[in-house]
Design a protein around this motif. Sequence first.
Motif, PDB file in Angstrom:
ATOM      1  N   MET A  10      85.799 111.940  -9.413  1.00 38.63           N
ATOM      2  CA  MET A  10      84.540 111.930 -10.141  1.00 38.63           C
ATOM      3  C   MET A  10      83.518 112.810  -9.467  1.00 38.63           C
ATOM      4  SD  MET A  10      83.538 108.234 -11.667  1.00 38.63           S
ATOM      5  CE  MET A  10      82.274 108.031 -10.497  1.00 38.63           C
ATOM      6  N   LYS A  11      83.559 112.817  -8.128  1.00 44.90           N
ATOM      7  CA  LYS A  11      82.544 113.569  -7.406  1.00 44.90           C
ATOM      8  C   LYS A  11      82.725 115.060  -7.599  1.00 44.90           C
ATOM      9  CE  LYS A  11      82.174 109.889  -4.047  1.00 44.90           C
ATOM     10  NZ  LYS A  11      83.310 109.337  -3.309  1.00 44.90           N
ATOM     11  N   THR A  47      81.905 110.064 -16.059  1.00 46.71           N
ATOM     12  CA  THR A  47      81.916 108.737 -15.437  1.00 46.71           C
ATOM     13  C   THR A  47      83.231 108.065 -15.795  1.00 46.71           C
ATOM     14  OG1 THR A  47      80.994 107.676 -17.403  1.00 46.71           O
ATOM     15  CG2 THR A  47      79.421 108.363 -15.692  1.00 46.71           C
ATOM     16  N   THR A  48      83.566 106.997 -15.073  1.00 47.84           N
ATOM     17  CA  THR A  48      84.798 106.278 -15.409  1.00 47.84           C
ATOM     18  C   THR A  48      84.648 105.607 -16.770  1.00 47.84           C
ATOM     19  OG1 THR A  48      83.988 104.386 -14.136  1.00 47.84           O
ATOM     20  CG2 THR A  48      85.567 105.851 -13.069  1.00 47.84           C
TER      21      THR A  48
END
Lengths: 312, 179
Positions: free
Chosen positions: A229-230, A236-237
């Motif tokens: 994600m970063k 976003t999840t």
Amino acid sequence: MALKRKDILGLQDMSAEEIELILETALSFKDVLGREIKKVPTLRGRSVVTLFYEPSTRTRTSFELAAKILSADTSSISPSTSAVVKGESLKDTVLTLQAMKPDAFIIRHQASGAPGFVANLVNASVINAGDGMHEHPSQALLDMMTILEKKKQISGLTVAIVGDILHSRVARSNMWGLTKLGAKVRFVGPRTLIPPEARNLPVEVYTDLEEGLKGVDVVNVLRIQLERMKKGLFPTTREYFNLFGVTKERLKAAKEDSIVLHPGPMNRGVEISSEVADCEESMVTTQVTNGVAVRMAMLYLLIGGAQDAAIN
Amino acid sequence: MSEQISQVMDADDIRRALTRIAHEITEKNRGAERLGLVGIRSKGAPIADRLAALIEQIEGTKVPSGALDISLYRDDFNTRQPSVGRTEIPFDVNGRTIILVDEVIYTGRTVRCALDALMDMGRPSAIQLAVLIDRGHRELPIRPDYVGKNLPTAHKEMVDVHLQEMDGEDKVYIVKHDK
């Protein structure tokens, strides 16, 4: 019957016959797991060293148990508690251990190709337990064994591999194994998580989940590695789950008797809903059991009997 | 290298021998209670099934039968790596009298493996051994309880048992290789 090879580094360079041999042998070994005394003397006197440079619960325990059930001796090295902390190289580590005369090394390493590097250095057999983004042959083999048990044959099936394909050695090994045995493979995921070279691989690419699941026999859901994600590969999840999460609703697109696989560990609510994870079609716990059987078969076929035994 | 093949048993001989063995089993065990038949793969298995059917005819009791794969227990790993087959024993061996069944007994090592395998599955109350052919040359102190036919052979010879279920005929041959 024997595997005429020293190592198992990946499925890309194995033949369909070799893969089928491992799967058949694994089915026989599964019987041993159902007995009260889970021990056979087959690899008595052989020793197996596991070298895991990356963390693992399933794979490592599974390999260790497989070796022990076959009566082999095992020892387990993890870098944090070994001389790797003092700066010892992979090459020196392996040559040192080789001097203790093990019959097999089981290696997981963050660098793709590390097991191959080790295989060229040592006389012992080397089994790849996952190297970088390259291959994870035992995972793909246990996935195929699970499919085989449920579907009776792999040829002619359509298998969708869903999720972070880009970083997945599981996806790659599965693709090689399944296509060699005659199945059709689909990579399904957001465009940012599909490798560009997929266009040169024997797969169909889908960036829409429902399209990708239409009419498939098997859905293999890969873990979303939250650290991705970063890197901005998806927002976003929650958004990932909304668009690509495998839920009961979405599964309706697949065939009615389709099954769901997941290599574990699962992120419930990210790549897979809890409902699907725990449903009847989910083969997750069977996969783990089959993992031990497949690893027993790999060890038996590589180091059971004399290396130059005549085939009877 | 030439081969001489002579037939020593035909289908009727095999049938009569198995019928006699079935009677002997029920005589020695005073019936068919708590028996279990286990055939050693691969040719022992169909023979075990046949014996189970014969015993059912004689005593009216159904005796369970299964098949045992001993490739994981072999002691000759330095020279062979056999393919692993399935062990299918659909009953509990604990507390039963197990009749191990094989088509030929020679050195006795296969039976030793089968004993190890059975012991790893539980604790039978007794184990007895039935073989269609005893060809002599034991290398271990193991003896069958029931024998279809005693066939003294030379080491150079091989006993080849053909069974309807696997070879399409019931016959026993001795095969001699001449150099």
